[in-house]
Design a protein around this motif. Structure first.
Motif, mmCIF file in Angstrom:
data_model
loop_
_atom_site.group_PDB
_atom_site.id
_atom_site.type_symbol
_atom_site.label_atom_id
_atom_site.label_comp_id
_atom_site.label_asym_id
_atom_site.label_seq_id
_atom_site.Cartn_x
_atom_site.Cartn_y
_atom_site.Cartn_z
ATOM 1 N N ASN A 1 1.595 6.262 -7.179
ATOM 2 C CA ASN A 1 0.561 7.213 -7.593
ATOM 3 C C ASN A 1 1.126 8.624 -7.733
ATOM 4 O O ASN A 1 0.636 9.424 -8.543
ATOM 5 N N LEU A 2 2.170 8.916 -6.940
ATOM 6 C CA LEU A 2 2.776 10.236 -7.002
ATOM 7 C C LEU A 2 3.865 10.344 -8.058
ATOM 8 O O LEU A 2 4.043 11.410 -8.673
ATOM 9 N N ASN B 1 0.831 -1.205 0.000
ATOM 10 C CA ASN B 1 0.000 0.000 0.000
ATOM 11 C C ASN B 1 0.867 1.257 0.000
ATOM 12 O O ASN B 1 0.564 2.228 -0.707
ATOM 13 N N ARG B 2 1.934 1.220 0.809
ATOM 14 C CA ARG B 2 2.835 2.363 0.863
ATOM 15 C C ARG B 2 3.536 2.563 -0.484
ATOM 16 O O ARG B 2 3.677 3.691 -0.965
ATOM 17 N N HIS B 3 3.949 1.446 -1.079
ATOM 18 C CA HIS B 3 4.613 1.527 -2.378
ATOM 19 C C HIS B 3 3.638 2.005 -3.457
ATOM 20 O O HIS B 3 4.013 2.795 -4.335
ATOM 21 N N ARG B 4 2.384 1.542 -3.371
ATOM 22 C CA ARG B 4 1.388 1.979 -4.355
ATOM 23 C C ARG B 4 1.121 3.484 -4.223
ATOM 24 O O ARG B 4 0.946 4.184 -5.226
ATOM 25 N N ASP B 5 1.118 3.987 -3.011
ATOM 26 C CA ASP B 5 0.927 5.429 -2.807
ATOM 27 C C ASP B 5 2.069 6.218 -3.458
ATOM 28 O O ASP B 5 1.845 7.274 -4.069
#
Length: 319
Positions: free
Chosen positions: A129-130, A122-126
């Motif tokens: 996204n940036l 989830n942290r990596h996906r966030d």
């Protein structure tokens, strides 16, 4: 059940040391990675079942002549609260406690590993996204601005994505890029992340066992070979070899050392060794293991799971 506990203990020792060591050195696994993965799973499951079963059956010996009778006796002992007539001594109580603790430890570690990896993803996906943008003709593919050649997949159910770097896109030809994409999509389609998650949890729970240490490395390498085989269905062998070599020269972002996002012991050294094995397999191809041999491996895996199950439930093993 007395003899069953000894047989289960012997099986647990065999599956904890000589069997995984021999399998990790076997050469046939590269010729049948799917069958080898099945065998690794059977070894891990049968080994865990044997360890827990040996302690459980030993602890239940005074309470019944088979597992079900022993469990009924244990339930009656707990609810009647009359331990004086049970025949349990401290050794049997310790064995029962150890079986319970090991079971809870394995389940709890699996849950914690799942939560940890999910948080990492989830942290990596966030971050993606940036820092990334969708590929021109594939919204499930993200492109990051990075000069090094990078390609990996980030599992997430329907939100799974394949991540490529601009450096990789500049270095690969269209055919090589297609090979990389097919490879990464094979990881997602075959749900290698779930398999690697289970073995990551197994190693975290029992890091001192060769089964857990060797299995995680072997399973990761075998999943890469399966994805390579998927890519070979549409790509030329020389094309895939060059694509692998180019991708291997890059650095993966932290937390994406494998499709499960769990990381592997040894870090870059393990990745480099795995890549070397994959390239050697592609450069000097060997004939696939025969269908009969693969069925034999599947039969061995089934027997590995059947033996501890039979030893646990067979009433004739009271001894």
């Amino acid at each position: 059940m007395f003899w069953a506990s000894y047989l289960l203990a012997a099986l647990a020792v065999i599956l904890a040391w000589p069997v995984p060591v021999m399998l990790s050195k076997a050469r046939w696994t590269a010729r049948a990675p799917g069958a080898a993965l099945l065998l690794w799973q059977a070894i891990a499951l049968a080994g865990g079942l044997s360890m827990i079963g040996a302690m459980l059956t030993w602890g239940l010996v005074p309470l019944g002549d088979n597992l079900l009778a022993g469990l009924r006796g244990l339930a009656a002992l707990i609810f009647d609260n009359n331990p004086a007539d049970s025949g349990l001594d401290p050794v049997h109580v310790f064995a029962l406690s150890a079986a319970l603790l090991l079971t809870v430890h394995l389940v709890f570690t699996l849950l914690l590993t799942y939560l940890r990896i999910r948080k990492q993803r989830n942290r990596h996906r966030d971050l993606l996204n940036l820092l990334s943008s969708p590929a021109e003709h594939s919204p499930a593919t993200l492109v990051i601005s990075h000069p090094a050649p990078v390609a990996y997949c980030l599992p997430g159910g329907e939100g799974s994505v394949t991540v490529l770097s601009e450096g990789l896109l500049e270095l690969l030809s269209p055919a090589e890029l297609d090979a990389v994409m097919t490879h990464e999509r094979a990881h997602l389609a075959q749900r290698h992340d779930l398999l690697l998650l289970a073995f990551a949890a197994w190693r975290t729970a029992l890091p001192w066992l060769p089964t857990s240490q060797l299995a995680q490395r072997a399973v990761s390498e075998l999943t890469e070979m399966l994805a390579d085989d998927a890519a070979l269905h549409t790509a030329r062998r020389e094309t895939l070899i060059r694509a692998i070599a180019v991708v291997a020269s890059g650095e993966r972002p932290a937390g994406t050392a494998d499709p499960a996002g769990a990381g592997l012991p040894g870090g870059a050294e393990s990745d480099a060794l795995s890549t070397a094995h994959r390239l050697r397999r592609l450069l000097t191809p060997q004939p696939a293991l025969s269908t009969a041999a693969q069925y034999l491996v599947a039969l061995v895996a089934l027997l590995l799971l059947s033996v501890p199950t039979i030893l646990l439930i067979a009433p004739g093993l009271a001894g």
